[in-house]
Design an enzyme around this catalytic site. Structure first.
Site, PDB file in Angstrom:
ATOM      1  N   GLY A  73     -10.823 127.330  49.047  1.00  0.00           N
ATOM      2  CA  GLY A  73     -10.869 127.430  47.429  1.00  0.00           C
ATOM      3  C   GLY A  73     -12.453 127.995  46.899  1.00  0.00           C
ATOM      4  O   GLY A  73     -12.571 128.823  46.370  1.00  0.00           O
ATOM      5  N   GLU A  85      -4.466 129.464  57.879  1.00  0.00           N
ATOM      6  CA  GLU A  85      -3.939 128.592  58.625  1.00  0.00           C
ATOM      7  C   GLU A  85      -2.204 128.712  59.097  1.00  0.00           C
ATOM      8  O   GLU A  85      -2.012 128.568  60.193  1.00  0.00           O
ATOM      9  CB  GLU A  85      -4.100 126.975  58.101  1.00  0.00           C
ATOM     10  N   ASP A 125     -12.480 119.285  40.389  1.00  0.00           N
ATOM     11  CA  ASP A 125     -12.348 120.600  40.301  1.00  0.00           C
ATOM     12  C   ASP A 125     -13.773 121.387  40.152  1.00  0.00           C
ATOM     13  O   ASP A 125     -14.202 121.368  39.180  1.00  0.00           O
ATOM     14  CB  ASP A 125     -11.117 121.217  39.684  1.00  0.00           C
ATOM     15  N   GLY A 149     -15.179 128.154  48.715  1.00  0.00           N
ATOM     16  CA  GLY A 149     -15.918 129.196  49.416  1.00  0.00           C
ATOM     17  C   GLY A 149     -15.479 130.521  49.362  1.00  0.00           C
ATOM     18  O   GLY A 149     -16.322 131.389  49.225  1.00  0.00           O
ATOM     19  N   GLU A 150     -14.248 130.716  48.998  1.00  0.00           N
ATOM     20  CA  GLU A 150     -13.679 132.039  48.842  1.00  0.00           C
ATOM     21  C   GLU A 150     -13.835 132.610  47.438  1.00  0.00           C
ATOM     22  O   GLU A 150     -13.965 133.871  47.432  1.00  0.00           O
ATOM     23  CB  GLU A 150     -12.147 131.971  49.263  1.00  0.00           C
ATOM     24  N   HIS A 170     -15.760 125.121  55.484  1.00  0.00           N
ATOM     25  CA  HIS A 170     -14.307 125.169  54.828  1.00  0.00           C
ATOM     26  C   HIS A 170     -14.320 124.165  53.350  1.00  0.00           C
ATOM     27  O   HIS A 170     -14.465 122.803  53.597  1.00  0.00           O
ATOM     28  CB  HIS A 170     -13.154 124.390  55.687  1.00  0.00           C
ATOM     29  N   ARG A 199     -13.889 112.688  47.646  1.00  0.00           N
ATOM     30  CA  ARG A 199     -14.202 111.774  48.632  1.00  0.00           C
ATOM     31  C   ARG A 199     -15.712 111.946  48.604  1.00  0.00           C
ATOM     32  O   ARG A 199     -16.339 112.935  48.415  1.00  0.00           O
ATOM     33  CB  ARG A 199     -13.763 112.313  49.934  1.00  0.00           C
ATOM     34  N   ASN A 206       4.856 122.947  56.605  1.00  0.00           N
ATOM     35  CA  ASN A 206       3.434 122.066  56.362  1.00  0.00           C
ATOM     36  C   ASN A 206       3.980 120.821  55.561  1.00  0.00           C
ATOM     37  O   ASN A 206       4.257 121.144  54.486  1.00  0.00           O
ATOM     38  CB  ASN A 206       2.555 122.905  55.694  1.00  0.00           C
ATOM     39  N   HIS A 237      -9.532 119.990  59.481  1.00  0.00           N
ATOM     40  CA  HIS A 237      -9.496 121.399  59.233  1.00  0.00           C
ATOM     41  C   HIS A 237      -9.738 122.123  60.490  1.00  0.00           C
ATOM     42  O   HIS A 237     -10.158 123.638  60.206  1.00  0.00           O
ATOM     43  CB  HIS A 237     -10.451 121.656  58.346  1.00  0.00           C
ATOM     44  N   ARG A 263     -14.312 124.290  39.402  1.00  0.00           N
ATOM     45  CA  ARG A 263     -14.449 125.260  38.271  1.00  0.00           C
ATOM     46  C   ARG A 263     -14.774 124.648  37.173  1.00  0.00           C
ATOM     47  O   ARG A 263     -15.546 125.069  36.131  1.00  0.00           O
ATOM     48  CB  ARG A 263     -13.147 126.010  38.138  1.00  0.00           C
ATOM     49  N   ARG A 265       2.297 122.290  61.001  1.00  0.00           N
ATOM     50  CA  ARG A 265       1.067 121.738  60.947  1.00  0.00           C
ATOM     51  C   ARG A 265       1.230 119.980  61.257  1.00  0.00           C
ATOM     52  O   ARG A 265       1.720 119.357  60.256  1.00  0.00           O
ATOM     53  CB  ARG A 265       0.466 122.075  59.591  1.00  0.00           C
TER      54      ARG A 265
END
Ligand code: ADP
Length: 365
Positions: A317, A350, A266, A319-320, A191, A224, A7, A163, A268, A74
């Protein structure tokens, strides 16, 4: 038998080596700071470093490069030409070159990686797996913009979506987990990483997705803006007398969670700061609200587009790793979607999908 997954980013090359028989990743790593002073010269040199690291004489997991049977790359943009993964030939390289115009930051590094592999791992078949391929099943009503049609004809201005490898991977996993054939399922896949996108997957096929001509459209992302009125951009351009390059940077690098919160891209950091009092906390709460609101809005839109909904899948990141966000979305939607709709968290992989596609394609010869 090993498959090497590559990648290439603008200044880094990530790799994973898969043992096909054992269905396991045997080695992975990253070459960074490509092109910077004192670091690796270019992508070709990075491939050289990766091959040296992997071969046994350097304490790696394979005896010689001949143990690598295939290389999967990729590639971000395959235009309208590549509807699935493909064996890399000279003609395919020329096409990837052509689509560099649509993905100037992403396709050129992939090409350098492909060329590096052709030289260093001579004779080993290479496969390109495109971020855009999965979305090539979208109907025209979903991929065309309301612009004069000459722009689609002249420049290929349309929704491509990105994605795709991740949306495809988690939608296939969801079918496995739900023990139902993919053909019978209506899924929304989310995603949510630094870049965020959602896809309506009906009968195993992407029928709509939130990213567009570029990965700027759709959800609120790390940096974005996602959806906005193009007239707002023209207005800011005029008011602040900005250059096009500057406005491009603002929309892609200074907006989203970072722009709204003024704190970080981020999630977090934003969740942590939102717990305090004061103005910064308020801005963080607003950023989280917009982030969640848009996801809910797209779930509703895609449920309508598919004429039903069986499950919503969260990955990447945010979502999981953030069950709170998933719980809040499912709670907020409990009166909107049927009680039978499942909200699932499925880690994306991926690289594994790239390895699988590569293996299938080289097996066919
Ligand atoms: P990329 O799009 O760069 O591949 P990832 O899928 O790794 O990104 O996602 C990175 C993002 O995931 C980080 O910016 C961060 O906002 C988010 N993230 C990671 N862990 C958590 C967590 N525990 N809670 C909330 N967000 C998280």
């Amino acid at each position: 038998m090993f498959i090497l997954v590559i990648n290439c980013g603008s200044s880094s090359v990530k790799y994973q080596l898969f043992d096909v028989a054992k269905k396991k990743c045997r080695a992975k790593g990253l070459v960074e700071r490509i092109g910077r002073a004192g670091a690796c010269k270019d992508h070709r040199a990075a491939i050289g470093i990766i091959v040296n690291t992997l071969t046994k004489k350097r304490g790696g997991v394979i005896k010689s490069i001949n143990d690598i049977r295939g290389i999967g790359h990729r590639v971000v943009h395959g235009g309208e030409e590549f509807k699935e993964s493909t064996l890399i030939t000279k003609k395919v390289v020329r096409s990837i070159e052509k689509y560099s115009e649509l993905a100037p930051l992403h396709n050129p590094p992939s090409l350098s990686g492909i060329r590096g592999c052709s030289e260093i791992l001579k004779g080993i078949p290479q496969v390109a797996v495109f971020d855009t391929s999965f979305h090539q099943t979208m109907p025209q009503r979903a991929f065309l913009y309301g612009l004069p049609s000459r722009y689609y004809k002249r420049y290929g201005i349309r929704r491509y979506g990105f994605h795709g490898t991740s949306h495809r991977f988690v939608s296939e996993e969801a079918a496995r987990i739900l023990r139902r054939p993919a053909k019978s399922l209506k899924l929304v896949t989310c995603h949510l990483g630094n870049g965020c996108s959602m896809t309506a997957v009906s009968g195993g096929k992407s029928i709509d997705t939130s990213m567009g001509f570029t990965p700027l459209e759709g959800l609120l992302m790390g940096t974005r803006s996602g959806d906005l009125d193009p007239a707002a951009v023209i207005y800011i351009l005029q008011k602040e007398k900005l250059t096009l390059a500057r406005v491009n940077d603002i929309l892609n690098k200074e907006s989203g969670l970072l722009g709204v919160s003024g704190v970080s891209n981020d999630m977090r950091d934003i969740l942590k700061k939102a717990k305090n009092n004061g103005n910064t906390a308020k801005r963080c709460k607003t950023a989280i609200d917009i982030f969640i609101y848009r996801i809910k809005k797209y779930i509703g839109a895609y449920q309508a587009a598919m004429g039903g909904l069986d499950a919503v899948i969260f990955t990447a990141g945010v979502g999981e790793n953030n069950p709170w966000i998933v719980r809040r979305i499912s709670k907020d939607l409990k009166d909107v979607v049927s009680g039978k709709v499942k909200f699932l968290t499925i880690p994306t992989n991926e690289e594994l999908l790239i390895a699988r596609d590569t293996y299938e394609i080289i097996k066919k010869g």
